[in-house]
Design a protein around this motif. Structure first.
Motif, PDB file in Angstrom:
ATOM      1  N   MET A 167      28.791  98.930  55.073  1.00 14.08           N
ATOM      2  CA  MET A 167      28.044  99.644  54.046  1.00 14.08           C
ATOM      3  C   MET A 167      28.914  99.815  52.791  1.00 14.08           C
ATOM      4  SD  MET A 167      27.534 103.523  53.366  1.00 14.08           S
ATOM      5  CE  MET A 167      28.936 103.697  54.375  1.00 14.08           C
ATOM      6  N   ILE A 168      30.190 100.111  52.988  1.00 19.15           N
ATOM      7  CA  ILE A 168      31.120 100.232  51.857  1.00 19.15           C
ATOM      8  C   ILE A 168      31.257  98.875  51.165  1.00 19.15           C
ATOM      9  CG2 ILE A 168      33.487 100.728  51.152  1.00 19.15           C
ATOM     10  CD1 ILE A 168      33.661 102.617  53.609  1.00 19.15           C
ATOM     11  N   GLN A 169      31.408  97.813  51.956  1.00 13.53           N
ATOM     12  CA  GLN A 169      31.523  96.473  51.371  1.00 13.53           C
ATOM     13  C   GLN A 169      30.274  96.103  50.570  1.00 13.53           C
ATOM     14  OE1 GLN A 169      32.551  93.908  54.766  1.00 13.53           O
ATOM     15  NE2 GLN A 169      34.497  93.500  53.726  1.00 13.53           N
ATOM     16  N   ALA A 170      29.105  96.464  51.060  1.00 17.18           N
ATOM     17  CA  ALA A 170      27.859  96.160  50.350  1.00 17.18           C
ATOM     18  C   ALA A 170      27.812  96.895  49.016  1.00 17.18           C
ATOM     19  CB  ALA A 170      26.659  96.529  51.210  1.00 17.18           C
ATOM     20  N   LYS A 171      28.224  98.152  49.024  1.00 22.01           N
ATOM     21  CA  LYS A 171      28.248  98.939  47.778  1.00 22.01           C
ATOM     22  C   LYS A 171      29.263  98.338  46.805  1.00 22.01           C
ATOM     23  CE  LYS A 171      27.442 102.546  45.160  1.00 22.01           C
ATOM     24  NZ  LYS A 171      26.236 102.680  44.381  1.00 22.01           N
ATOM     25  N   LEU A 172      30.387  97.875  47.317  1.00 21.19           N
ATOM     26  CA  LEU A 172      31.409  97.254  46.476  1.00 21.19           C
ATOM     27  C   LEU A 172      30.871  95.971  45.846  1.00 21.19           C
ATOM     28  CD1 LEU A 172      34.232  97.091  45.317  1.00 21.19           C
ATOM     29  CD2 LEU A 172      35.011  96.136  47.482  1.00 21.19           C
ATOM     30  N   LYS A 173      30.154  95.196  46.621  1.00 15.95           N
ATOM     31  CA  LYS A 173      29.565  93.960  46.090  1.00 15.95           C
ATOM     32  C   LYS A 173      28.551  94.287  44.992  1.00 15.95           C
ATOM     33  CE  LYS A 173      27.504  89.632  47.470  1.00 15.95           C
ATOM     34  NZ  LYS A 173      28.377  88.558  47.815  1.00 15.95           N
ATOM     35  N   ASP A 174      27.726  95.318  45.217  1.00 18.69           N
ATOM     36  CA  ASP A 174      26.773  95.751  44.192  1.00 18.69           C
ATOM     37  C   ASP A 174      27.495  96.192  42.923  1.00 18.69           C
ATOM     38  OD1 ASP A 174      24.665  95.265  45.906  1.00 18.69           O
ATOM     39  OD2 ASP A 174      24.362  97.377  46.444  1.00 18.69           O
ATOM     40  N   THR A 175      28.606  96.886  43.087  1.00 14.54           N
ATOM     41  CA  THR A 175      29.392  97.351  41.940  1.00 14.54           C
ATOM     42  C   THR A 175      29.980  96.160  41.186  1.00 14.54           C
ATOM     43  OG1 THR A 175      29.913  99.388  43.144  1.00 14.54           O
ATOM     44  CG2 THR A 175      31.278  98.877  41.240  1.00 14.54           C
ATOM     45  N   ASP A 176      30.479  95.173  41.920  1.00 16.39           N
ATOM     46  CA  ASP A 176      31.001  93.956  41.285  1.00 16.39           C
ATOM     47  C   ASP A 176      29.907  93.246  40.486  1.00 16.39           C
ATOM     48  OD1 ASP A 176      33.619  94.178  42.210  1.00 16.39           O
ATOM     49  OD2 ASP A 176      33.276  92.923  43.975  1.00 16.39           O
ATOM     50  N   ILE A 177      28.734  93.129  41.083  1.00 19.02           N
ATOM     51  CA  ILE A 177      27.621  92.450  40.414  1.00 19.02           C
ATOM     52  C   ILE A 177      27.212  93.207  39.151  1.00 19.02           C
ATOM     53  CG2 ILE A 177      25.163  91.867  40.641  1.00 19.02           C
ATOM     54  CD1 ILE A 177      25.819  91.163  43.607  1.00 19.02           C
ATOM     55  N   ALA A 178      27.190  94.527  39.227  1.00 18.72           N
ATOM     56  CA  ALA A 178      26.817  95.334  38.066  1.00 18.72           C
ATOM     57  C   ALA A 178      27.829  95.194  36.932  1.00 18.72           C
ATOM     58  CB  ALA A 178      26.690  96.802  38.472  1.00 18.72           C
ATOM     59  N   ALA A 179      29.082  94.872  37.261  1.00 18.91           N
ATOM     60  CA  ALA A 179      30.134  94.748  36.244  1.00 18.91           C
ATOM     61  C   ALA A 179      30.159  93.370  35.593  1.00 18.91           C
ATOM     62  CB  ALA A 179      31.492  95.044  36.864  1.00 18.91           C
ATOM     63  N   ARG A 180      29.474  92.400  36.153  1.00 17.12           N
ATOM     64  CA  ARG A 180      29.524  91.032  35.614  1.00 17.12           C
ATOM     65  C   ARG A 180      29.063  90.907  34.169  1.00 17.12           C
ATOM     66  NH1 ARG A 180      27.711  87.804  40.995  1.00 17.12           N
ATOM     67  NH2 ARG A 180      29.693  88.079  42.082  1.00 17.12           N
ATOM     68  N   PRO A 181      27.992  91.588  33.754  1.00 13.18           N
ATOM     69  CA  PRO A 181      27.597  91.461  32.341  1.00 13.18           C
ATOM     70  C   PRO A 181      28.692  91.920  31.364  1.00 13.18           C
ATOM     71  CG  PRO A 181      25.831  92.460  33.602  1.00 13.18           C
ATOM     72  CD  PRO A 181      27.024  92.354  34.512  1.00 13.18           C
ATOM     73  N   LYS A 182      29.609  92.730  31.856  1.00 10.93           N
ATOM     74  CA  LYS A 182      30.718  93.200  31.026  1.00 10.93           C
ATOM     75  C   LYS A 182      31.874  92.200  31.020  1.00 10.93           C
ATOM     76  CE  LYS A 182      29.581  97.865  32.422  1.00 10.93           C
ATOM     77  NZ  LYS A 182      29.993  98.954  33.305  1.00 10.93           N
ATOM     78  N   GLY A 183      31.694  91.078  31.704  1.00 11.15           N
ATOM     79  CA  GLY A 183      32.723  90.050  31.757  1.00 11.15           C
ATOM     80  C   GLY A 183      33.782  90.300  32.805  1.00 11.15           C
ATOM     81  N   VAL A 184      33.474  91.134  33.780  1.00 10.44           N
ATOM     82  CA  VAL A 184      34.428  91.474  34.836  1.00 10.44           C
ATOM     83  C   VAL A 184      33.963  90.824  36.134  1.00 10.44           C
ATOM     84  CG1 VAL A 184      35.462  93.349  36.150  1.00 10.44           C
ATOM     85  CG2 VAL A 184      34.926  93.681  33.735  1.00 10.44           C
ATOM     86  N   GLU A 185      34.840  90.031  36.745  1.00  9.18           N
ATOM     87  CA  GLU A 185      34.483  89.359  38.002  1.00  9.18           C
ATOM     88  C   GLU A 185      34.521  90.343  39.172  1.00  9.18           C
ATOM     89  OE1 GLU A 185      33.072  86.413  40.311  1.00  9.18           O
ATOM     90  OE2 GLU A 185      33.356  86.283  38.157  1.00  9.18           O
ATOM     91  N   GLN A 186      35.590  91.143  39.251  1.00 15.37           N
ATOM     92  CA  GLN A 186      35.731  92.158  40.295  1.00 15.37           C
ATOM     93  C   GLN A 186      36.226  93.445  39.657  1.00 15.37           C
ATOM     94  OE1 GLN A 186      38.491  90.558  43.183  1.00 15.37           O
ATOM     95  NE2 GLN A 186      36.820  89.712  44.402  1.00 15.37           N
ATOM     96  N   VAL A 187      35.692  94.557  40.119  1.00 17.70           N
ATOM     97  CA  VAL A 187      36.114  95.841  39.582  1.00 17.70           C
ATOM     98  C   VAL A 187      37.530  96.168  40.061  1.00 17.70           C
ATOM     99  CG1 VAL A 187      33.777  96.756  39.306  1.00 17.70           C
ATOM    100  CG2 VAL A 187      34.977  97.118  41.456  1.00 17.70           C
ATOM    101  N   SER A 188      38.210  97.012  39.309  1.00 15.98           N
ATOM    102  CA  SER A 188      39.594  97.385  39.628  1.00 15.98           C
ATOM    103  C   SER A 188      39.625  98.397  40.781  1.00 15.98           C
ATOM    104  CB  SER A 188      40.252  98.007  38.399  1.00 15.98           C
ATOM    105  OG  SER A 188      39.637  99.249  38.099  1.00 15.98           O
ATOM    106  N   ASP A 189      40.822  98.618  41.295  1.00 18.28           N
ATOM    107  CA  ASP A 189      40.990  99.611  42.351  1.00 18.28           C
ATOM    108  C   ASP A 189      40.563 100.989  41.866  1.00 18.28           C
ATOM    109  OD1 ASP A 189      41.812  97.831  44.257  1.00 18.28           O
ATOM    110  OD2 ASP A 189      43.906  98.502  44.321  1.00 18.28           O
ATOM    111  N   GLU A 190      40.823 101.304  40.608  1.00 19.43           N
ATOM    112  CA  GLU A 190      40.438 102.606  40.040  1.00 19.43           C
ATOM    113  C   GLU A 190      38.920 102.772  40.084  1.00 19.43           C
ATOM    114  OE1 GLU A 190      41.476 106.230  38.963  1.00 19.43           O
ATOM    115  OE2 GLU A 190      42.976 104.657  39.193  1.00 19.43           O
TER     116      GLU A 190
END
Length: 152
Positions: free
Chosen positions: A28-51
């Protein structure tokens, strides 16, 4: 090791141990992380930072605490227990937070550093705390403590 790698390793370990409940919570945490990564893509970010991952985890815990309270009001203890288990699993990936005397000392230091004298200066103090202690702060608790320190 990054948080992302820690999470992947925890999933593998849990799967090998055949712990279905823990594996489910970790996925469930991994799924939320993937959703967060996808949401950050329009900002030009492939993966979100640890922060940003830490902020996501804190958000997940907050929503589950709200759910626990609602489930208890509704007499659904089994659902509240499941949410509490998920909170415990998510909390494993958060750094140790400042609490008690350590939090009070950090607040006093931030107040002295910013020269804050009233509640109007709360933003400066919280900003200084965030800059120095970042991930080690539960901002809800820290903000309330800063407000109390500046009021009294």
């Amino acid at each position: 090791m990054s948080l992302r790698e820690d999470l992947t390793a925890a999933v593998k370990t849990s799967m090998l141990a055949r712990n279905a409940e823990r594996t489910s919570a970790l996925r469930m945490i991994q799924a939320k992380l993937k959703d967060t990564d996808i949401a950050a893509r329009p900002k030009g970010v492939e993966q979100v930072s640890d922060e940003e991952i830490l902020a996501m985890l804190r958000s997940m815990i907050k929503s589950r605490r709200d759910s626990v309270a609602l489930y208890r009001q509704g007499g659904r203890e089994e659902l509240a227990a499941k949410e509490e288990f998920e909170i415990a699993v998510i909390s494993e990936f958060l750094p140790q937070t400042l609490e008690g005397e350590a939090l009070e000392a950090a607040i006093k230091e931030a107040i002295a550093a910013t020269g804050a004298v009233s509640a109007k200066d709360m933003g400066k103090v919280v900003g200084a705390l965030k800059a120095k202690h970042g991930a080690a702060l539960d901002m809800g608790v820290a903000s309330a403590a800063v407000r109390a320190a500046l009021a009294g």
